[in-house]
Design a protein around this motif. Structure first.
Motif, PDB file in Angstrom:
ATOM      1  N   CYS A  74       0.857  -1.189   0.000  1.00  0.00           N
ATOM      2  CA  CYS A  74       0.000   0.000   0.000  1.00  0.00           C
ATOM      3  C   CYS A  74       0.888   1.232   0.000  1.00  0.00           C
ATOM      4  CB  CYS A  74      -0.890   0.033   1.235  1.00  0.00           C
ATOM      5  SG  CYS A  74      -2.212  -1.128   1.211  1.00  0.00           S
ATOM      6  N   PRO A  75       1.204   1.793  -1.161  1.00  0.00           N
ATOM      7  CA  PRO A  75       2.102   2.943  -1.172  1.00  0.00           C
ATOM      8  C   PRO A  75       1.476   4.203  -0.560  1.00  0.00           C
ATOM      9  CG  PRO A  75       1.284   2.495  -3.364  1.00  0.00           C
ATOM     10  CD  PRO A  75       0.794   1.394  -2.480  1.00  0.00           C
ATOM     11  N   GLU A  76       0.168   4.305  -0.571  1.00  0.00           N
ATOM     12  CA  GLU A  76      -0.537   5.428   0.049  1.00  0.00           C
ATOM     13  C   GLU A  76      -1.794   4.869   0.696  1.00  0.00           C
ATOM     14  OE1 GLU A  76      -2.086   4.681  -3.898  1.00  0.00           O
ATOM     15  OE2 GLU A  76      -0.116   5.458  -3.512  1.00  0.00           O
ATOM     16  N   ALA A  77      -2.727   5.717   1.040  1.00  0.00           N
ATOM     17  CA  ALA A  77      -3.972   5.250   1.663  1.00  0.00           C
ATOM     18  C   ALA A  77      -4.634   4.222   0.748  1.00  0.00           C
ATOM     19  CB  ALA A  77      -4.906   6.421   1.908  1.00  0.00           C
ATOM     20  N   CYS A  78      -4.895   3.065   1.279  1.00  0.00           N
ATOM     21  CA  CYS A  78      -5.471   1.998   0.440  1.00  0.00           C
ATOM     22  C   CYS A  78      -6.559   1.265   1.213  1.00  0.00           C
ATOM     23  CB  CYS A  78      -4.383   1.046  -0.024  1.00  0.00           C
ATOM     24  SG  CYS A  78      -3.544   0.223   1.315  1.00  0.00           S
ATOM     25  N   GLY A 105       3.270  -0.590   4.205  1.00  0.00           N
ATOM     26  CA  GLY A 105       3.132   0.824   3.875  1.00  0.00           C
ATOM     27  C   GLY A 105       1.731   1.331   4.160  1.00  0.00           C
ATOM     28  N   GLY A 106       1.440   2.510   3.649  1.00  0.00           N
ATOM     29  CA  GLY A 106       0.137   3.115   3.858  1.00  0.00           C
ATOM     30  C   GLY A 106       0.051   3.793   5.210  1.00  0.00           C
ATOM     31  N   GLY A 107      -0.897   4.695   5.336  1.00  0.00           N
ATOM     32  CA  GLY A 107      -1.067   5.427   6.581  1.00  0.00           C
ATOM     33  C   GLY A 107      -2.190   4.856   7.414  1.00  0.00           C
ATOM     34  N   GLN A 118       6.693  -1.359   7.265  1.00  0.00           N
ATOM     35  CA  GLN A 118       7.059  -0.279   6.357  1.00  0.00           C
ATOM     36  C   GLN A 118       8.289  -0.688   5.568  1.00  0.00           C
ATOM     37  OE1 GLN A 118       5.257   2.458   5.925  1.00  0.00           O
ATOM     38  NE2 GLN A 118       3.845   1.971   7.595  1.00  0.00           N
ATOM     39  N   PRO A 128       3.561  -1.090  -6.764  1.00  0.00           N
ATOM     40  CA  PRO A 128       2.458  -0.643  -5.910  1.00  0.00           C
ATOM     41  C   PRO A 128       1.208  -1.512  -6.058  1.00  0.00           C
ATOM     42  CG  PRO A 128       3.360   1.170  -7.209  1.00  0.00           C
ATOM     43  CD  PRO A 128       3.993  -0.080  -7.699  1.00  0.00           C
TER      44      PRO A 128
END
Length: 186
Positions: A74-78, A105-107, A118, A128
């Protein structure tokens, strides 16, 4: 027909009962008749990827030592993908306790039952929104593109779990283990 003729006929029929399946099987193999040409896995086999302990990740925590692992990038919010894999995990039913989920990953906080790691470095094979299924020793087995159908992943995962039954002593092992990683503390 004489008695000796009937006995010979019975003997030939007896031999035919055992020879016919062998002849049919040989014909199927020789002429490729009735043998499926397609593959059974929907994902891509991943023999060239390193073991999970060699991935550039912070420490990875699994629910059980003998668990298979669903790892997704999850490179970003997923949230949608995380929810998708959570639902797949629940769809396994009684086999769900043999699988752990890892969001890389991801927030934000991971969904219940998932662990979070991470990336700490670059990996040339990383892409991704990719999903990997890893065996209990941490070896990548299958990889999936971001647009894979959830039903295909579920089918592959059920087949893997069925072909690799849980050892009887697995119920008595420790509930949580840490698998490798190259975090800052190492």
């Amino acid at each position: 027909m004489t008695h000796a003729g009937r006995q010979r006929l019975k003997l030939l029929a007896f031999f035919a009962i055992f020879a016919l399946p062998v002849a049919v099987a040989w014909g199927m193999v020789e002429w490729r008749i009735g043998i499926p040409e397609g593959r059974t896995a929907h994902g891509e086999l991943q023999p060239s990827l390193p073991e999970l302990s060699q991935w550039p990740l912070t420490d990875v925590e699994k629910q059980g030592e003998g668990d298979w692992l669903l790892a997704f990038d999850c490179p970003e919010a997923c949230g949608a993908n995380a929810d998708r894999w959570w639902r797949l995990h629940r769809a396994l039913g009684r086999e769900a306790d043999r699988v752990s989920r890892l969001r890389i990953g991801g927030g934000g906080e991971p969904l219940p039952g998932a662990s979070l790691a991470q990336w700490t470095g670059e990996a040339d094979w990383r892409s991704p929104h990719r999903l990997w299924i890893l065996d209990p020793e941490g070896r990548p087995v299958l990889g999936y593109a971001p647009n894979v159908a959830t039903a295909d992943v579920l089918d592959d995962l059920r087949r893997l779990l069925r072909m690799n039954p849980e050892p009887p002593s697995a119920r008595y092992e420790s509930p949580s283990t840490v698998v490798g990683g190259t975090g800052d503390g190492e």
